[in-house]
Scaffold this motif. Structure first.
Motif, PDB file in Angstrom:
ATOM      1  N   ARG A 190       0.807  -1.214   0.000  1.00 19.39           N
ATOM      2  CA  ARG A 190       0.000   0.000   0.000  1.00 19.39           C
ATOM      3  C   ARG A 190       0.842   1.266   0.000  1.00 19.39           C
ATOM      4  O   ARG A 190       0.521   2.222  -0.709  1.00 19.39           O
ATOM      5  CB  ARG A 190      -0.913   0.017   1.240  1.00 19.39           C
ATOM      6  CG  ARG A 190      -1.873  -1.134   1.320  1.00 19.39           C
ATOM      7  CD  ARG A 190      -2.941  -1.077   0.233  1.00 19.39           C
ATOM      8  NE  ARG A 190      -3.719   0.159   0.300  1.00 19.39           N
ATOM      9  CZ  ARG A 190      -4.716   0.449  -0.525  1.00 19.39           C
ATOM     10  NH1 ARG A 190      -5.037  -0.404  -1.492  1.00 19.39           N
ATOM     11  NH2 ARG A 190      -5.387   1.588  -0.399  1.00 19.39           N
ATOM     12  N   ARG A 212      -9.420   7.015   3.033  1.00 17.74           N
ATOM     13  CA  ARG A 212     -10.849   7.031   2.725  1.00 17.74           C
ATOM     14  C   ARG A 212     -11.345   5.603   2.890  1.00 17.74           C
ATOM     15  O   ARG A 212     -10.899   4.715   2.175  1.00 17.74           O
ATOM     16  CB  ARG A 212     -11.090   7.513   1.301  1.00 17.74           C
ATOM     17  CG  ARG A 212     -12.576   7.494   0.899  1.00 17.74           C
ATOM     18  CD  ARG A 212     -12.735   7.906  -0.556  1.00 17.74           C
ATOM     19  NE  ARG A 212     -12.065   6.983  -1.459  1.00 17.74           N
ATOM     20  CZ  ARG A 212     -12.612   5.824  -1.865  1.00 17.74           C
ATOM     21  NH1 ARG A 212     -13.814   5.462  -1.429  1.00 17.74           N
ATOM     22  NH2 ARG A 212     -11.962   5.050  -2.706  1.00 17.74           N
ATOM     23  N   HIS A 246     -12.874   2.024   2.715  1.00 17.31           N
ATOM     24  CA  HIS A 246     -13.303   1.236   1.561  1.00 17.31           C
ATOM     25  C   HIS A 246     -14.403   0.256   1.961  1.00 17.31           C
ATOM     26  O   HIS A 246     -14.340  -0.355   3.028  1.00 17.31           O
ATOM     27  CB  HIS A 246     -12.120   0.427   1.001  1.00 17.31           C
ATOM     28  CG  HIS A 246     -11.116   1.250   0.267  1.00 17.31           C
ATOM     29  ND1 HIS A 246     -10.678   2.485   0.692  1.00 17.31           N
ATOM     30  CD2 HIS A 246     -10.445   1.005  -0.904  1.00 17.31           C
ATOM     31  CE1 HIS A 246      -9.777   2.961  -0.148  1.00 17.31           C
ATOM     32  NE2 HIS A 246      -9.624   2.083  -1.128  1.00 17.31           N
ATOM     33  N   ARG A 247     -15.380   0.128   1.081  1.00 15.56           N
ATOM     34  CA  ARG A 247     -16.381  -0.915   1.286  1.00 15.56           C
ATOM     35  C   ARG A 247     -15.790  -2.261   0.850  1.00 15.56           C
ATOM     36  O   ARG A 247     -14.967  -2.322  -0.067  1.00 15.56           O
ATOM     37  CB  ARG A 247     -17.642  -0.616   0.492  1.00 15.56           C
ATOM     38  CG  ARG A 247     -18.385   0.628   0.956  1.00 15.56           C
ATOM     39  CD  ARG A 247     -19.608   0.880   0.099  1.00 15.56           C
ATOM     40  NE  ARG A 247     -19.235   1.083  -1.304  1.00 15.56           N
ATOM     41  CZ  ARG A 247     -20.106   1.144  -2.291  1.00 15.56           C
ATOM     42  NH1 ARG A 247     -21.408   1.001  -2.052  1.00 15.56           N
ATOM     43  NH2 ARG A 247     -19.701   1.343  -3.530  1.00 15.56           N
ATOM     44  N   THR A 248     -16.259  -3.317   1.479  1.00 17.65           N
ATOM     45  CA  THR A 248     -15.772  -4.655   1.136  1.00 17.65           C
ATOM     46  C   THR A 248     -16.951  -5.622   1.083  1.00 17.65           C
ATOM     47  O   THR A 248     -18.038  -5.322   1.584  1.00 17.65           O
ATOM     48  CB  THR A 248     -14.763  -5.174   2.184  1.00 17.65           C
ATOM     49  OG1 THR A 248     -15.430  -5.341   3.445  1.00 17.65           O
ATOM     50  CG2 THR A 248     -13.607  -4.217   2.357  1.00 17.65           C
ATOM     51  N   LEU A 253      -8.852   1.632   7.026  1.00 20.21           N
ATOM     52  CA  LEU A 253      -9.125   1.495   5.602  1.00 20.21           C
ATOM     53  C   LEU A 253     -10.438   0.757   5.354  1.00 20.21           C
ATOM     54  O   LEU A 253     -11.184   1.088   4.432  1.00 20.21           O
ATOM     55  CB  LEU A 253      -7.968   0.748   4.925  1.00 20.21           C
ATOM     56  CG  LEU A 253      -8.054   0.580   3.403  1.00 20.21           C
ATOM     57  CD1 LEU A 253      -7.962   1.933   2.694  1.00 20.21           C
ATOM     58  CD2 LEU A 253      -6.964  -0.369   2.915  1.00 20.21           C
ATOM     59  N   PHE A 254     -10.734  -0.218   6.213  1.00 23.33           N
ATOM     60  CA  PHE A 254     -11.945  -1.013   6.039  1.00 23.33           C
ATOM     61  C   PHE A 254     -13.051  -0.633   7.022  1.00 23.33           C
ATOM     62  O   PHE A 254     -14.016  -1.366   7.188  1.00 23.33           O
ATOM     63  CB  PHE A 254     -11.611  -2.497   6.146  1.00 23.33           C
ATOM     64  CG  PHE A 254     -10.578  -2.951   5.141  1.00 23.33           C
ATOM     65  CD1 PHE A 254     -10.778  -2.713   3.785  1.00 23.33           C
ATOM     66  CD2 PHE A 254      -9.410  -3.561   5.535  1.00 23.33           C
ATOM     67  CE1 PHE A 254      -9.836  -3.105   2.851  1.00 23.33           C
ATOM     68  CE2 PHE A 254      -8.460  -3.957   4.616  1.00 23.33           C
ATOM     69  CZ  PHE A 254      -8.667  -3.720   3.254  1.00 23.33           C
TER      70      PHE A 254
END
Length: 924
Positions: free
Chosen positions: A344, A370, A372-374, A428-429
């Motif tokens: 990353r 930002r 993130h959707r997972t 992040l998640f």
């Protein structure tokens, strides 16, 4: 007199000869006597099995007595009375403060310590609960394969018993409060214990747990917990309105658990399973907050005190466990996180993660995140182990249990940047508000530099903001590798200094408004760091009163957490009565509390002596670890002295080295410690304490005697030393003594063994193990002499029960095993040299036997000497043949006389291993 009685008496008799001949070895002599009887037919393997079975029962009973002693009294009424005596409080506020925060977090882990068969485990638990005896019929019972699923099932069973015991304690606390404070008690929300598990979520050192395994386990735990909530609510009111929601939610969860337990390699199947779990249907349940509120409102409105107690008890269980059998701990290795974060922020691999620049880089990266959707597809295709764990956690929090936080344990974490890397992925998640990132301090480097690590980490504003959001700073300290690489005594002292440094760092960085959660994975035996003397010592050992006072004086709330590992730890919760007794003892001892005004223990005041003591023991332990002599002795038999006791491999993955060159770092801590017990001397507990006292026996002895911490250290050393035998260590080396084998048929004795003994003698002339064991035994003996001088100056305030009886039991067991090993050696070398399989090396087979790789050796021998051959009559052929003529089909005798006896002797040897471990108190 039984055969065991005869052997015990014989051992006592020949032991007296050590007064005349100091080098005389009674254990080896007894083994030699039995070996001669076995080889001349006076003694049989049947006779040996009968003696072993008798000793197995005695060892199981010893283990049951120890378990009983640690947690007695046992029984519902006795524990209710014991708890009642500790419930007094001056006012409701004090009472509430005491019972609304956990006295202990208990983590049910599954390191390879499933030593006992299910029948033996149940027998020990039953005998411990009633302080009774063991049925001899349990010995020799089948040992199941210890798979991950087996471990998980055992963990859930132990947690279920712990939950029931906690419910009983909570109900008693509520009932007491109802009598004492009738106007206030319904506002009480007791939370005396939290439970957790990492079984199925621990990826450190293993690659056999897929992401779907963790999801399936979490769903199965949710389904089981919902079923238990339903049963509890049905017992209160079978028509309760909440059942209409809980029952279909449980059914839906069980269906999803089955989905994820299946084969999800097909994207269509994964999509179907994921879509069912994530669908926003009527039966989707991810939070118990409305249920807890409903139960508490109902309890506040009813005039039936007993019903209110039961409703509040159920609400307390929901608050403690959430939508699972307990909280869960994921665990990864720091290297896995480093590999993930480089993808990353450092794809070129130019950033040194140990540098200040890495911390600055991560700080900026975290600030710019930002979320993130997972989804489950992202989990399925992710290649990085660490990132995949964060993705799995996100799915659990979004779709299984939105309330219960998840611990992320980081093994071998030695740099603050590693924690920030974990925080990066948590943010992040979008799960940083529900994940407790916990570095593990276990290696010598981590313990030595842990104070600097904590100072630097807590100085980071981004971490402080995160800690305040979570309400705690979480760390993990372990005795596993620490106890192996620096010794148990230095590990304990280094760990408590690190805990003190955490208190200082939290105070210095303005974090006194959050809790300190300290997870101590201290194991279950004197070989892994749990104290064998009393339950009070066991709780104090990993988190000492001195360390606790540091937090109390800084005004920092403390959340102590300990592990109960595998079959060993689950024994405390194997029956409802044992679970109730265990938790009651802990509740009465109040391990999260301490007296901040207690006078300073002299051990910490006289640092001129205690620090020198610590350093000297640590240096001595390091000397063993770096010694080729020690490494060669410990690995002399590979792992062949041990049963397989867990689903995680005992050697670290990637080990392709030969046994002769095996490094101690290739053997995991539990088997390392177990081997020490099997060889007769817990080096990592005892060694160095005597040498550290040289020249100051009286001064150090006086300090240890005056200090509560010092006496605790000595109790651990005495417990190990009471069962230790340098003579036994030396005896194992004599198996490889060429002169011994050459002398056996000397002057016409045992002439029937002449060929075998000559071959062994010739083969072992070049073997180094006899010298290795002799040198190690000499080093241990010198240190032991100094230890005895030190112990003479420290009163024995917790003498080992039946000490001599246990020592004799171990001595006979060791002699029996040495006899079996000699039998295996003789038969291995006696196998005829002829072989149908030309690629089988006889020397390779012999070396396999000498290192107790018996399964490998037997596989080669069976391939070389088959008893079943392809038959000509299987073919429908017109042309006749005279060949084969059957003249070479005589290998049945080789199996009967050599191969089968080796297999049976090895199986009996492993039963002895179990018995010895039971006398010591644990495997590992």
């Amino acid at each position: 007199m039984s055969r065991v009685g005869d052997l015990t008496e014989r051992l006592q008799q020949i032991h007296q000869r050590t007064e005349e001949t100091p080098l005389f070895n009674p254990v080896f002599q007894l083994a030699h006597d039995m070996s001669r009887e076995l080889e001349d037919g006076t003694l049989s393997l049947d006779d040996m099995e009968a003696a072993i079975a008798e000793l197995e029962v005695a060892a199981l009973e010893e283990r049951a007595r120890r378990t009983h002693r640690m947690v007695a009294p046992i029984g519902e009424d006795a524990n209710a009375r014991a708890l009642a005596d500790s419930l007094d409080a001056p006012d409701f506020a004090t009472f509430r403060a005491r019972w609304e925060s956990p006295q202990l977090h208990a983590v049910f882990t599954a390191h390879p310590t499933f030593l006992l068969t299910p029948a033996e485990h149940a027998a020990v638990a039953g005998a411990a609960a009633r302080n009774g005896t063991i049925d001899p019929g349990v010995t020799g019972s089948d040992r199941p394969e210890v798979t991950l699923a087996y471990e998980h099932a055992q963990a859930m069973r132990a947690i279920a018993h712990a939950q029931d015991a906690r419910d009983a304690i909570v109900a008693q606390v509520l009932t007491h409060a109802a009598r004492k404070w009738p106007d206030d008690w319904r506002t009480l929300a007791p939370l005396p214990f939290r439970f957790a598990s990492w079984v199925g979520y621990d990826m450190d050192g293993r690659t056999d747990i897929g992401w779907a395994t963790s999801i399936a386990f979490r769903l199965a735990e949710k389904a089981e917990r919902l079923a238990r909530y339903i049963a509890a609510l049905e017992a209160i009111d079978p028509r309760h309105q909440l059942l209409d929601v809980l029952r279909p939610a449980q059914d839906e969860t069980a269906a999803s658990a089955a989905d994820f337990a299946g084969d999800l390699a097909d994207p269509a199947r994964l999509s179907q399973a994921a879509n069912r779990l994530t669908a926003h249907g009527l039966h989707r349940l991810t939070s118990l907050a409305p249920f807890i509120a409903h139960l508490e409102r109902e309890a506040g409105m009813t005039g039936d005190t007993q019903r209110a107690v039961r409703l509040l008890t159920l609400a307390a269980a929901m608050r403690a466990d959430g939508l699972g059998m307990g909280w869960i701990h994921f665990r990864v290795n720091a290297k896995q996180l480093h590999n993930a974060i480089r993808r990353r922020i450092d794809p070129q691999g130019t950033l040194d993660l140990a540098s200040k620049g890495a911390v600055v880089h991560l700080r900026d990266a975290i600030a710019a995140i930002r979320p993130h959707r997972t989804n489950f597809g992202a989990v399925a295709i992710e290649a990085s182990t660490a990132i995949r764990q964060f993705l799995a956690m996100a799915q659990i929090l979004h779709h299984i249990d939105a309330d219960a936080p998840i611990r992320m344990l980081i093994a071998e974490c030695e740099e603050p940047a590693t924690v920030l890397a974990a925080l990066y992925f948590a943010k992040l998640f979008g799960i940083a508000d529900k994940v407790d990132i916990s570095p593990l301090f276990e290696t010598e480097t981590a313990l030595e530099h842990g104070g600097r690590f904590l100072d630097e980490l807590l100085a980071e504003e981004v971490y402080r903001d995160y800690a305040r959001q979570r309400g705690r700073v979480a760390i993990q300290t372990g005795f596993s590798d620490a106890g192996r690489f620096v010794g148990q005594i230095p590990a304990s002292l280094a760990i408590e200094r690190l805990q003190g440094r955490l208190s200082d760092a939290m105070a210095a960085n303005g974090l006194t408004d959050v809790a300190a959660l300290i997870f101590n994975t201290h194991g279950e035996s004197m070989g892994r760091g749990a104290h064998p003397a009393t339950l009070a010592d066991r709780l104090d050992w990993p988190l000492s009163p001195w360390a606790k006072r540091r937090f109390a004086r800084a005004g920092i709330a403390l959340e102590p957490e300990v592990s109960f590992q595998g079959g060993d730890g689950y024994l405390w919760f194997a029956t409802p009565d044992l679970a109730r007794a265990t938790l009651t003892r802990i509740a009465c001892l109040r391990p999260s509390e301490t007296d901040p005004d207690a006078p300073t223990d002299p051990f910490y005041r006289r640092t001129d002596i205690s620090l020198d003591f610590y350093r000297a023991v640590k240096d001595h332990q390091r000397g063993h670890l770096e010694s080729r002599t020690y490494a060669r002795a410990i690995t002399a038999f590979g792992l062949g002295l041990l049963n397989s006791t867990g689903s995680r491999v005992s050697r670290r993955q990637g080990d392709l080295s030969a046994d002769r060159d095996m490094s101690l770092r290739q053997i995991r801590a539990i088997p390392h410690n177990a081997i020490l017990q099997q060889l007769g001397y817990p080096v990592n507990v005892i060694a160095g304490v005597g040498e550290a006292a040289e020249g100051k026996y009286e001064e150090l002895g006086a300090l240890l005697a005056q200090s509560a911490r010092g006496r605790e250290l000595v109790r651990l050393v005495r417990a190990a030393n009471a069962l230790a035998s340098v003579k036994t260590v030396a005896a194992y080396g004599e198996l490889f003594n060429s002169a011994y084998w050459a002398s056996r048929p000397y002057r016409g004795t045992e002439t029937h063994l002449t060929a075998a003994c000559e071959a062994l003698s010739e083969y072992l002339v070049k073997d180094d193990r006899v010298g290795v064991f002799r040198r190690l035994a000499s080093r241990l003996r010198v240190d032991a002499m100094k230890l005895h001088r030190l112990l003479a100056h420290v009163p024995d305030d917790q003498p080992t029960e039946n000490r001599e009886e246990k020592r004799r039991m171990i001595g006979v067991l060791q002699a029996l095993r040495l006899t079996l090993l000699q039998a295996m050696f003789i038969r291995a070398v006696s196998v005829p040299a002829f072989s149908r399989a030309n690629d089988v090396s006889r020397d390779d087979v012999l070396e396999m036997v000498f290192t107790l790789r018996i399964d490998d050796a037997l596989a080669q021998l069976r391939r070389a000497y088959p008893v079943a051959f392809p038959r000509l009559d299987r073919f429908d052929l017109a042309e006749p043949a005279d060949w084969p003529d059957g003249s070479d089909e005589g290998y049945g005798a080789i199996h009967r006389d050599f191969i089968d006896p080796i297999e049976r002797a090895h199986a009996l040897s492993l039963r002895i291993s179990t018995a010895i471990a039971n006398v010591f108190g644990a495997h590992g």
